[in-house]
Design an enzyme around this catalytic site. Structure first.
Site, PDB file in Angstrom:
ATOM      1  CE1 TYR A  37     -22.310   2.313   2.508  1.00  0.00           C
ATOM      2  CE2 TYR A  37     -20.074   2.674   3.266  1.00  0.00           C
ATOM      3  CZ  TYR A  37     -21.022   1.858   2.713  1.00  0.00           C
ATOM      4  OH  TYR A  37     -20.706   0.582   2.341  1.00  0.00           O
ATOM      5  CG  ASP A  87      -2.183   0.817   0.976  1.00  0.00           C
ATOM      6  OD1 ASP A  87      -3.275   0.226   0.895  1.00  0.00           O
ATOM      7  OD2 ASP A  87      -2.081   2.058   0.817  1.00  0.00           O
ATOM      8  CB  THR A 140     -15.724  -1.991  -9.129  1.00  0.00           C
ATOM      9  OG1 THR A 140     -15.950  -2.732  -7.937  1.00  0.00           O
ATOM     10  CG2 THR A 140     -16.968  -1.989  -9.985  1.00  0.00           C
ATOM     11  CE  LYS A 161     -18.773  -4.790  -7.399  1.00  0.00           C
ATOM     12  NZ  LYS A 161     -19.216  -5.287  -6.115  1.00  0.00           N
ATOM     13  CB  CYS A 214     -19.368   0.034  -4.025  1.00  0.00           C
ATOM     14  SG  CYS A 214     -17.789  -0.652  -3.525  1.00  0.00           S
ATOM     15  NE  ARG A 240     -14.376   4.058   1.222  1.00  0.00           N
ATOM     16  CZ  ARG A 240     -13.937   2.905   0.749  1.00  0.00           C
ATOM     17  NH1 ARG A 240     -12.976   2.889  -0.142  1.00  0.00           N
ATOM     18  NH2 ARG A 240     -14.464   1.781   1.154  1.00  0.00           N
ATOM     19  CE  LYS A 267     -16.266   2.700  -7.049  1.00  0.00           C
ATOM     20  NZ  LYS A 267     -15.766   1.505  -7.663  1.00  0.00           N
ATOM     21  NE  ARG A 300     -21.221 -10.931  -7.011  1.00  0.00           N
ATOM     22  CZ  ARG A 300     -21.765 -11.956  -7.654  1.00  0.00           C
ATOM     23  NH1 ARG A 300     -21.722 -13.153  -7.112  1.00  0.00           N
ATOM     24  NH2 ARG A 300     -22.350 -11.782  -8.807  1.00  0.00           N
TER      25      ARG A 300
END
Ligand SMILES: NC(=O)c1ccc[n+]([C@@H]2O[C@H](COP(=O)([O-])OP(=O)(O)OC[C@H]3O[C@@H](n4cnc5c(N)ncnc54)[C@H](O)[C@@H]3O)[C@@H](O)[C@H]2O)c1
Length: 472
Positions: free
Chosen positions: A364, A70, A163, A249, A303, A372, A306, A197
Site C-alpha cells: 500500500y 508473538d 490503537t 489517536k 491504520c 495490509r 480502520k 504514531r
C-alpha cells in the site's frame, strides 16, 4: 531554582518532558526525578509487528532487558537469529535488531509466561475492524490481555500502544487486566494508553522523534510511563487521560483520511471536467492556509482505513456522517482505477475481457512490503471481475493467496496490454518505459500516483491515463 509561571522548575523545563497542555483530571506535572537512572528494567513487548519490533529493539538499546512475545513462530525464530522479519526500506532497524539480539538484551518468545516479572509490558497487537460491520474487533487484543494478565507482577506498568476505539481502555482493557491479574489498576497495577504514531518506512525515526500522547487515569501510572518513554522518545510527551488519548489517536488518522478523501473527490471532479487535479492542487495551495493533499489510487495500510471506523465506533451514539463518507470516497478509488484501466485499454483498441494488465505495486505504501488493505487488491479483484488477466510486480511485497507477486518487472509487463501503477516505489521512477512498451501487446499506462509526466509517456507511444488526469 524557582518555578516559572507555569510552575515548572528549571530541571523540569530542560528535561524535555514539559507539555504545552497539562492534564487537569490527574493533575500530573512531569518530573525529571521520575526518569530512572537504573538500566536493568525488564520489559515485555507483546506483538512483534511493525510497532512492536522497533519498540522492542529501541528499548533494548537503552540497556533494558527486553522479551518480545508473538504468536507467530516464524517471527520469533527470525528475531532470535538477529534478523528483522520486515522487508522494505526501514533505515536502521535490521542493524539495531541484530545488535540488540547479539548483546542478549533482546529475545523473542512464543510464551506469554515469558512476560512474568516484567516491570513494563507494552501491548502492540493488531486492532482491526470487522470487515462487514466496521465495528472494532479485538480478536487479537482480548487473548493477548488474557494471556499476560495472570503473569503481571505487583506494581507492573502496562502500556497499550495499539490503537483503540474510544472507551476501550475503560470498557475492555482495565476489566480484562484486573480480572486476569486479580490486581487493581491504580493501586497495585498501573495502566496507560500510549498510542503509536509511526509509519512504515520510517519506523525507528518516528518512534524516537515524534511527540507522544500519554493517556493515564492516575498519577502513578503517568509517572511510571513518563519514566519509561523518556528512555527513548526524544520529543515531548503530552499527558492526558485514557479516553482523550483514544480519541486523539483515532482522530489524527481520521483527519488524514478526510483530507485525502477531499483530494480524491477533487480528482474525480477534475477527471470529469478534463483538468489536471495535481495542477489544481498546486494552485489551490497558493491560497493562504490551504494545504490540499495528493489524490491517488486509494488508501491502505493497517491504520488509516480502520482508525476512522474506530473513532465513529458504536460507543458514539450521534451517527457521525463526514468520516464514514470520506471512507467511502477513499474506498472507491481503486475501483475508479479499474474503470480507468478499462478506458485506457479501449483507447488502445483492446477490450478488457482477456486483456493482460501488469499491476506495478502491491504494497500500500512506497518502498515497504506492507500489503495490509492495499488498494492494489481491490483494483485487482475489480479487474479480474471484468475479465482481465493480471500480472503483479512489487520489489518488496511477498506473494499472498490469489496474488502471485513477480520480482522481475520485464516479466510482469511482457505481452501486457496495459500497465496499472498503484504504488510509487522509487524503482518505478527509473523504469525504461520506452523499452517496456516495445515488449507490450498494447501500450497503455494508467498512473495511479502521478509518477510520470503524461506528455512524456504519450511521446513514448503510450495511451496515458491516471487518477485526477484529463485526456492526453
Ligand atoms: N503499522 C503502523 O504503522 C502503525 C502505526 C501506528 C499505530 N499502529 C497500531 O499498532 C497496533 C499494531 O500494529 P502493527 O502494524 O504492528 O500490527 P502487526 O500485525 O504488524 O503486528 C501485530 C503482531 O501482534 C502479534 N499478535 C497477535 N496476537 C498476539 C498475542 N495474543 N500475543 C502475542 N502476539 C500477538 C501478531 O502475530 C503480529 O506479529 C495496531 O493497533 C495498529 O493500529 C500501527
Amino acid at each position: 531554582m524557582a518555578p516559572d509561571k507555569a510552575g515548572y522548575s528549571e530541571g523540569e523545563r530542560t528535561c524535555g518532558l514539559i507539555r504545552p497542555f497539562s492534564n487537569s483530571r490527574i493533575g500530573l506535572k512531569p518530573l525529571c526525578a521520575a526518569v530512572p537512572s537504573e538500566r536493568s528494567v525488564r520489559v515485555a513487548v507483546i506483538g512483534l509487528g511493525y510497532v512492536g519490533l522497533p519498540l522492542a529493539a529501541a528499548v533494548a538499546s537503552t540497556g533494558a532487558n527486553v522479551i518480545g512475545i508473538d504468536i507467530d513462530l516464524e517471527k520469533v525464530k527470525v528475531v532470535n537469529t538477529g534478523q528483522s522479519p520486515l522487508r522494505g526500506h526501514e533505515p536502521g532497524l535490521a542493524d539495531l535488531v541484530k545488535e540488540q539480539v547479539s548483546t542478549g538484551r533482546l529475545r523473542a518468545s512464543l510464551e506469554p509466561t515469558a512476560a512474568s516479572g516484567a516491570d513494563v509490558v507494552a501491548v502492540c497487537v493488531e486492532t482491526p475492524i470487522d470487515p462487514t460491520t466496521h465495528d472494532p474487533s479485538y480478536k487479537a487484543l482480548k487473548p493477548a490481555l488474557a494471556e499476560i494478565a495472570p503473569v503481571l507482577k505487583r506494581g507492573a506498568l502496562v502500556s497499550i500502544e495499539s490503537t483503540l476505539a474510544p472507551g476501550t481502555m475503560e470498557g475492555v482493557v482495565r476489566p480484562a487486566l484486573e480480572r486476569g491479574s486479580k490486581r487493581k489498576v491504580g493501586r497495585d497495577l498501573y495502566l496507560v494508553h500510549c498510542p503509536e504514531r509511526l509509519t512504515t518506512g520510517k519506523l525507528l525515526h518516528h518512534l524516537t522523534e515524534l511527540p507522544r500522547v500519554l493517556g493515564a487515569n492516575d498519577a502513578i501510572s503517568a509517572r511510571k510511563a513518563l519514566a519509561f518513554y523518556a528512555r527513548f522518545v526524544k520529543a515531548e510527551i503530552h499527558s492526558t487521560d485514557w479516553t482523550t488519548a483514544e480519541v486523539v489517536k483515532t482522530a489524527e488518522n481520521a483527519y488524514w483520511d478526510v483530507q485525502i478523501a477531499f483530494a480524491n473527490e477533487v480528482a474525480l471532479i477534475s477527471e470529469e471536467l478534463g483538468v489536471d487535479a495535481y495542477r489544481v492542487r498546486d494552485l489551490v495551495n497558493t491560497c493562504p492556509y490551504r494545504m490540499m493533499l495528493i489524490p491517488g489510487a486509494g488508501v491502505g495500510g493497517h491504520c488509516i482505513p480502520k482508525d476512522s471506523w474506530l473513532l465513529v465506533s458504536p460507543a458514539v451514539q450521534s451517527k457521525p456522517e463526514l468520516i464514514p463518507t470520506a471512507r467511502e470516497v477513499n474506498d472507491f478509488m481503486p475501483r475508479r482505477m479499474a474503470r480507468i484501466v478499462e478506458e485506457a485499454l479501449a483507447a488502445a483498441g483492446r477490450k478488457i475481457k482477456g486483456a493482460r494488465v501488469a499491476v506495478l505495486g502491491f504494497s500500500y505504501r512506497e518502498n515497504t512490503d506492507d500489503t495490509r488493505n492495499s488498494p492494489a487488491k481491490t483494483m485487482i479483484q475489480e479487474l479480474r471481475r471484468r475479465g482481465a488477466d493480471i500480472a503483479i510486480h512489487d520489489p518488496f511485497a511477498r506473494s499472498e493467496r490469489g496474488y502471485a507477486v513477480l520480482r522481475d518487472v520485464k516479466a510482469a509487463t511482457k505481452g501486457a496490454d496495459c500497465i496499472a501503477l498503484v504504488t510509487a516505489h522509487d524503482a518505478y521512477r527509473k523504469l525504461d518505459l520506452k523499452a517496456l512498451g516495445r515488449r507490450m501487446r498494447h501500450a497503455a499506462l494508467v498512473d495511479g500516483r502521478n509518477l510520470y509526466a503524461g506528455s512524456d509517456v504519450v511521446k513514448m507511444g503510450f495511451v496515458y491515463r491516471g487518477i485526477g488526469k484529463g485526456q492526453f
